[in-house]
Design an enzyme around this catalytic site. Sequence first.
Site, short mmCIF file in Angstrom:
data_model
loop_
_atom_site.label_atom_id
_atom_site.label_comp_id
_atom_site.label_asym_id
_atom_site.label_seq_id
_atom_site.Cartn_x
_atom_site.Cartn_y
_atom_site.Cartn_z
N MET A 178 32.81 62.57 -0.57
CA MET A 178 32.39 61.33 -1.23
C MET A 178 32.50 61.49 -2.75
O MET A 178 31.90 60.72 -3.51
CB MET A 178 30.97 60.96 -0.81
CG MET A 178 30.91 60.67 0.68
SD MET A 178 29.57 59.59 1.16
CE MET A 178 28.17 60.55 0.66
N GLY A 179 33.26 62.51 -3.19
CA GLY A 179 33.49 62.67 -4.62
C GLY A 179 32.35 63.33 -5.35
O GLY A 179 31.47 63.92 -4.74
N GLU B 52 31.90 73.03 -6.78
CA GLU B 52 32.49 74.25 -6.22
C GLU B 52 32.41 74.27 -4.68
O GLU B 52 33.27 74.87 -4.03
CB GLU B 52 31.76 75.46 -6.84
CG GLU B 52 32.42 76.79 -6.61
CD GLU B 52 33.90 76.86 -7.00
OE1 GLU B 52 34.30 76.26 -8.02
OE2 GLU B 52 34.66 77.51 -6.26
N HIS C 272 32.90 71.76 -2.65
CA HIS C 272 34.08 71.03 -2.16
C HIS C 272 35.35 71.87 -2.34
O HIS C 272 36.21 71.92 -1.46
CB HIS C 272 34.24 69.70 -2.92
CG HIS C 272 33.11 68.74 -2.75
ND1 HIS C 272 32.22 68.45 -3.75
CD2 HIS C 272 32.70 67.99 -1.68
CE1 HIS C 272 31.33 67.56 -3.32
NE2 HIS C 272 31.60 67.27 -2.07
N GLN D 151 27.49 54.42 5.95
CA GLN D 151 26.63 55.55 6.33
C GLN D 151 25.35 55.61 5.50
O GLN D 151 24.53 56.50 5.68
CB GLN D 151 27.39 56.87 6.26
CG GLN D 151 27.66 57.38 4.85
CD GLN D 151 28.53 58.61 4.87
OE1 GLN D 151 29.68 58.57 5.27
NE2 GLN D 151 27.97 59.73 4.43
N GLU E 287 28.86 73.76 6.14
CA GLU E 287 27.62 74.01 6.89
C GLU E 287 26.40 73.47 6.13
O GLU E 287 25.32 73.37 6.69
CB GLU E 287 27.46 75.51 7.15
CG GLU E 287 28.45 76.03 8.16
CD GLU E 287 28.23 77.49 8.52
OE1 GLU E 287 27.37 78.14 7.89
OE2 GLU E 287 28.93 77.97 9.42
N SER F 87 26.29 66.94 -4.62
CA SER F 87 26.55 65.89 -5.62
C SER F 87 25.24 65.26 -6.07
O SER F 87 25.10 64.84 -7.22
CB SER F 87 27.46 64.82 -5.02
OG SER F 87 28.59 65.41 -4.44
#
Length: 279
Positions: free
Chosen positions: A30-31, A35, A37, A61, A149, A187
């Site tokens: 989702m941007g 790190e 990602h 969601q 995870e 995020s």
Amino acid sequence: MKLVRTRQELTEIVTQWHKDGETIGLVPTMGSLHEGHLTLVRALDGKATRRIVTIFVNPIQFNNPDDFQLYPRGLDADEALLAQTGVVDVLYAPDETQIYLPGFCTRITVSGPDKMLCGGDRPGHFDGVATIVTKLFMQTRADIAAFGEKDFQQLCVIRRMVTDLDLPVTILPVPTVREADHLALSSRNRRLTAAQRQQATHLPQALQDCLAALKAGKPVAATLERCTQTLQDAGFAVHYLDLRSEKTLAPSEKADPGTRLFVAASLGDIRLIDNMPLA
Ligand code: AMP
């Protein structure tokens, strides 16, 4: 790295890749990339010949409209970060018109792992996740997709869905990436004030203390209660703190290998989640 904004352009690219015998690795996000990602992207090394990262803040969601509005966004910074890795072929960042066509009314409904943990206080959340992830699998025609995870329940839901619906994609789980003080990268951490960021360090600390007590043979219920109290004393609203089977997510009364601690707790309106394995 090519920035792709439309479904049509994506289809042209992935159709050609399939003709050329390429294999496609996918990292759905989702941007507001960090790190964690990038670690998912690197985990695809040697597992796919082409890599696609998607950025889409998926409205269906979010069960809280404010949470959706306030979710951090920044495409330019994300694009620069991904380009620096040198290993992403396509950044697919569609807007809603490319994902939800007028009249859209079909959803994937998940049960089982959906009803517990985050499914309990975020009704419909995992249906929204399952629906967007399936659409991204289809649009990108991915052969393999990496999931963190950090969102362990999401990983379970997606694995189950892939098995149940015979989706032709391999799921690659990636361990949680943490800050120096062990707070899981997220995020949402960007929305924490400096004071809240300091408070947030109590979350991994409490999980680690709880794991140590369980490993030392302390009773499960009393240990979870004490850990919940510690988090409340540190200023968290605790949504759940539970010991569960990694396979089924069913509550576990015994601290055995194959069980995992799961927590969701909020600081102000910012909801943080984390989990740690017993073994
Ligand atoms: P998000 O953008 O938060 O929806 O996350 C996209 C993917 O990155 C999901 O598979 C997450 O589980 C994964 N992810 C997010 N944070 C981390 C982290 N700290 N470590 C590993 N994977 C993560």
